[in-house]
Design an enzyme around this catalytic site. Structure first.
Site, short mmCIF file in Angstrom:
data_model
loop_
_atom_site.label_atom_id
_atom_site.label_comp_id
_atom_site.label_asym_id
_atom_site.label_seq_id
_atom_site.Cartn_x
_atom_site.Cartn_y
_atom_site.Cartn_z
N ILE A 155 -6.83 0.51 8.83
CA ILE A 155 -7.80 1.59 8.74
C ILE A 155 -9.08 1.12 8.04
O ILE A 155 -10.19 1.43 8.50
CB ILE A 155 -7.19 2.81 8.01
CG1 ILE A 155 -6.01 3.35 8.81
CG2 ILE A 155 -8.24 3.89 7.81
CD1 ILE A 155 -5.29 4.52 8.15
N TYR A 156 -8.93 0.39 6.97
CA TYR A 156 -10.10 -0.14 6.27
C TYR A 156 -10.92 -1.03 7.20
O TYR A 156 -12.15 -0.91 7.28
CB TYR A 156 -9.64 -0.93 5.04
CG TYR A 156 -10.77 -1.46 4.20
CD1 TYR A 156 -11.42 -0.65 3.28
CD2 TYR A 156 -11.19 -2.78 4.32
CE1 TYR A 156 -12.46 -1.13 2.50
CE2 TYR A 156 -12.23 -3.28 3.55
CZ TYR A 156 -12.86 -2.46 2.64
OH TYR A 156 -13.89 -2.94 1.88
N SER A 157 -10.25 -1.93 7.93
CA SER A 157 -10.95 -2.81 8.86
C SER A 157 -11.66 -2.02 9.94
O SER A 157 -12.79 -2.34 10.33
CB SER A 157 -9.96 -3.80 9.50
OG SER A 157 -9.43 -4.67 8.53
N SER A 159 -12.84 1.01 9.69
CA SER A 159 -14.02 1.66 9.12
C SER A 159 -15.16 0.67 8.93
O SER A 159 -16.33 0.99 9.18
CB SER A 159 -13.66 2.33 7.79
OG SER A 159 -13.43 1.38 6.76
#
Length: 254
Positions: A155-157, A159
């Protein structure tokens, strides 16, 4: 050298880590700095440090997930300093884990903060810069994880990959009116957000699960990211736009 002399710069997430280091550096380089953050005391501490060194700073307490408030932030900056020349959309959160364990709440928190809020900051910043009619420079804080893969960062990647694409699209759209848009993409940096995952061995060497194999053999300091941000917001990079500058100690080259 004062690379930002007489410029007004907004730094979101300016109370800690890369944002704090950037706000302090920008002020030292001659900018009038407005910074946002959720923690009032932390924000006031940054302002006090800047003012003690002879600079000018304004803290605006804000939760950027409340996107309706973003135009009001820009208005506060303009009320205080008369204009907006540069913006560093730095605010962000971490969040991740194995894909099978993640839920909608994690997705919403990370994407809303890292990507959605950044988009609406861009929108408001561009509107002000176009009203002024003399261009401007906007910078986003992405991540090397937009370029390389690590387990537990989906999810971080996503975003941060969105941030890189957003910056490129905005650069094409607003280049004709003289607004430059870029992103920096740091590797693991020693900030409060990453501190809990940094371990130190008996020899004092630091490591991080997402920082393995960095050729320079160490984690980054916030001030090193601030220097990269300074270049991309200053006139030293006047012909640089639509770029994703990777500042990762060589990690993505391995």
């Amino acid at each position: 050298m004062e690379l930002l002399k007489n410029k007004v710069v907004l730094v979101t997430g300016g109370t800690s880590g890369i944002g704090r280091a950037s706000a302090i550096l920008f002020a030292r380089e001659g900018a009038k700095v407005a910074l946002t953050g959720r923690q009032e005391q932390a924000g006031r501490d940054v302002v006090a440090e800047i003012e003690h060194a002879g600079g000018s700073a304004l803290f605006i307490q804000a939760d950027l997930n409340q996107t309706d408030a973003i135009p009001e932030i820009i208005a506060r900056v303009v009320d205080e300093y008369g204009r907006l020349d540069c913006a560093f959309n730095n605010a962000g959160v971490s969040g991740g884990g194995p894909i099978e364990t993640l839920n909608e709440a994690v997705w919403d928190n990370v994407v809303d903060t890292n990507l959605k809020a950044a988009f609406f900051c861009l929108q408001a910043e561009v509107a002000q810069m176009k009203r002024q009619g003399h261009g401007g420079a906007i910078l986003f804080n992405g991540s090397v994880l937009a370029k390389i893969a690590q387990p537990g960062t989906s999810i971080y990647s996503a975003s941060k990959g969105g941030i890189v694409s957003l910056a490129q699209a905005a650069a094409v759209e607003f280049g004709p009116v003289g607004i430059r848009v870029n992103s920096i993409n740091p590797s693991i940096t020693r900030t409060p957000m990453t501190r809990s995952r940094i371990s130190t061995d008996e020899q004092g060497h630091e490591s991080h699960p997402f920082g393995a194999g960095i050729p320079l053999g160490r984690l980054a300091e916030p001030e090193e990211m601030a220097e990269a941000a300074l270049f991309l917001l200053s006139d030293r990079s006047s012909y640089v736009t639509g770029q994703a500058l990777v500042v990762d100690g060589g990690q993505s080259a391995v």
